[in-house]
Write a protein that holds these residues in place. Structure first.
Motif, mmCIF file in Angstrom:
data_model
loop_
_atom_site.group_PDB
_atom_site.id
_atom_site.type_symbol
_atom_site.label_atom_id
_atom_site.label_comp_id
_atom_site.label_asym_id
_atom_site.label_seq_id
_atom_site.Cartn_x
_atom_site.Cartn_y
_atom_site.Cartn_z
ATOM 1 N N ILE A 82 0.536 12.457 -11.100
ATOM 2 C CA ILE A 82 -0.185 11.363 -10.458
ATOM 3 C C ILE A 82 -1.503 11.114 -11.188
ATOM 4 N N THR A 83 -1.731 9.855 -11.561
ATOM 5 C CA THR A 83 -2.996 9.455 -12.156
ATOM 6 C C THR A 83 -3.549 8.286 -11.357
ATOM 7 N N VAL A 84 -4.815 8.401 -10.929
ATOM 8 C CA VAL A 84 -5.472 7.321 -10.196
ATOM 9 C C VAL A 84 -6.511 6.679 -11.111
ATOM 10 N N TYR A 85 -6.374 5.377 -11.308
ATOM 11 C CA TYR A 85 -7.343 4.615 -12.105
ATOM 12 C C TYR A 85 -8.350 3.996 -11.149
ATOM 13 N N VAL B 193 -10.967 2.060 -23.148
ATOM 14 C CA VAL B 193 -9.637 2.201 -23.744
ATOM 15 C C VAL B 193 -8.591 2.330 -22.633
ATOM 16 N N ALA B 194 -8.896 3.153 -21.643
ATOM 17 C CA ALA B 194 -7.991 3.315 -20.503
ATOM 18 C C ALA B 194 -7.875 2.004 -19.731
ATOM 19 N N ALA B 195 -8.971 1.272 -19.611
ATOM 20 C CA ALA B 195 -8.953 -0.014 -18.908
ATOM 21 C C ALA B 195 -7.988 -0.967 -19.596
ATOM 22 N N ASN B 196 -8.037 -1.024 -20.923
ATOM 23 C CA ASN B 196 -7.123 -1.881 -21.685
ATOM 24 C C ASN B 196 -5.680 -1.444 -21.499
ATOM 25 N N ARG B 197 -5.453 -0.127 -21.520
ATOM 26 C CA ARG B 197 -4.114 0.418 -21.361
ATOM 27 C C ARG B 197 -3.551 0.035 -19.980
ATOM 28 N N LEU B 198 -4.422 0.087 -18.980
ATOM 29 C CA LEU B 198 -4.029 -0.249 -17.615
ATOM 30 C C LEU B 198 -3.569 -1.700 -17.535
ATOM 31 N N VAL B 199 -4.330 -2.605 -18.118
ATOM 32 C CA VAL B 199 -3.978 -4.025 -18.089
ATOM 33 C C VAL B 199 -2.675 -4.258 -18.853
ATOM 34 N N GLN B 200 -2.503 -3.570 -19.985
ATOM 35 C CA GLN B 200 -1.255 -3.681 -20.757
ATOM 36 C C GLN B 200 -0.068 -3.225 -19.913
ATOM 37 N N ALA B 201 -0.245 -2.112 -19.193
ATOM 38 C CA ALA B 201 0.867 -1.512 -18.456
ATOM 39 C C ALA B 201 1.240 -2.317 -17.216
ATOM 40 N N ASN C 55 4.612 9.315 -11.839
ATOM 41 C CA ASN C 55 5.811 9.444 -12.686
ATOM 42 C C ASN C 55 6.276 8.092 -13.237
ATOM 43 N N GLY C 56 5.335 7.302 -13.769
ATOM 44 C CA GLY C 56 5.710 6.054 -14.416
ATOM 45 C C GLY C 56 5.878 4.865 -13.481
ATOM 46 N N GLN C 57 5.784 5.103 -12.176
ATOM 47 C CA GLN C 57 5.836 4.004 -11.194
ATOM 48 C C GLN C 57 4.409 3.676 -10.768
ATOM 49 N N TRP C 58 4.139 2.395 -10.525
ATOM 50 C CA TRP C 58 2.773 1.969 -10.204
ATOM 51 C C TRP C 58 2.625 1.595 -8.740
ATOM 52 N N VAL C 59 1.505 2.022 -8.157
ATOM 53 C CA VAL C 59 1.112 1.607 -6.813
ATOM 54 C C VAL C 59 -0.199 0.854 -6.971
ATOM 55 N N LEU C 60 -0.216 -0.413 -6.568
ATOM 56 C CA LEU C 60 -1.411 -1.231 -6.686
ATOM 57 C C LEU C 60 -2.187 -1.177 -5.379
ATOM 58 N N GLY C 61 -3.482 -0.883 -5.476
ATOM 59 C CA GLY C 61 -4.315 -0.844 -4.285
ATOM 60 C C GLY C 61 -4.092 0.423 -3.479
ATOM 61 N N PHE C 62 -4.627 0.432 -2.263
ATOM 62 C CA PHE C 62 -4.495 1.592 -1.379
ATOM 63 C C PHE C 62 -3.256 1.381 -0.526
ATOM 64 N N ASP C 63 -2.168 2.028 -0.907
ATOM 65 C CA ASP C 63 -0.877 1.835 -0.245
ATOM 66 C C ASP C 63 -0.230 3.194 0.003
ATOM 67 N N GLU D 191 1.871 4.342 2.133
ATOM 68 C CA GLU D 191 3.322 4.405 2.381
ATOM 69 C C GLU D 191 4.083 4.432 1.069
ATOM 70 N N LYS D 192 3.661 3.587 0.139
ATOM 71 C CA LYS D 192 4.363 3.549 -1.156
ATOM 72 C C LYS D 192 4.164 4.866 -1.903
ATOM 73 N N VAL D 193 2.947 5.416 -1.836
ATOM 74 C CA VAL D 193 2.685 6.705 -2.485
ATOM 75 C C VAL D 193 3.648 7.750 -1.942
ATOM 76 N N MET D 194 3.784 7.822 -0.628
ATOM 77 C CA MET D 194 4.634 8.845 -0.032
ATOM 78 C C MET D 194 6.105 8.626 -0.405
ATOM 79 N N GLN D 195 6.544 7.366 -0.522
ATOM 80 C CA GLN D 195 7.915 7.094 -0.962
ATOM 81 C C GLN D 195 8.140 7.671 -2.362
ATOM 82 N N LEU D 196 7.140 7.481 -3.240
ATOM 83 C CA LEU D 196 7.308 7.885 -4.630
ATOM 84 C C LEU D 196 7.186 9.392 -4.828
ATOM 85 N N VAL D 197 6.464 10.083 -3.947
ATOM 86 C CA VAL D 197 6.308 11.532 -4.148
ATOM 87 C C VAL D 197 7.389 12.346 -3.444
ATOM 88 N N GLU D 198 8.137 11.716 -2.543
ATOM 89 C CA GLU D 198 9.162 12.484 -1.813
ATOM 90 C C GLU D 198 10.372 12.761 -2.675
#
Length: 76
Positions: free
Chosen positions: A4-7, A39-47, A59-67, A69-76
């Motif tokens: 998990i990486t939080v930008y 550099v990370a900011a540019n990478r984020l916009v590219q991704a 794990n390569g899936q993106w969650v936009l904003g504070f969500d 429920e989606k986080v828990m779906q992806l970590v289960e």
């Protein structure tokens, strides 16, 4: 274990909410502050095509904003 990486920025209340949520659920994460790392900011916009924060990569899936429920779906 999920990777998990939080930008974030220094002034974003939703970023703090996301980090607190991950800590409360004992989900280890890496924080990348895009204000301090252009550099990370540019990478984020590219991704994702998005400049908003927080954006959380699980794990390569993106969650936009504070969500939690989606986080828990992806970590289960």
């Amino acid at each position: 274990m999920k990777k998990i990486t939080v930008y974030t920025t220094s002034t974003c209340p939703y970023c703090d909410m996301m980090k607190n949520f991950l800590k409360e659920n004992e989900l280890p994460f890496k924080e990348v502050n895009v204000q301090q790392d252009p550099v990370a900011a540019n990478r984020l916009v590219q991704a994702t095509g998005q400049m908003g924060v927080p954006q959380t990569e699980i794990n390569g899936q993106w969650v936009l904003g504070f969500d939690p429920e989606k986080v828990m779906q992806l970590v289960e």
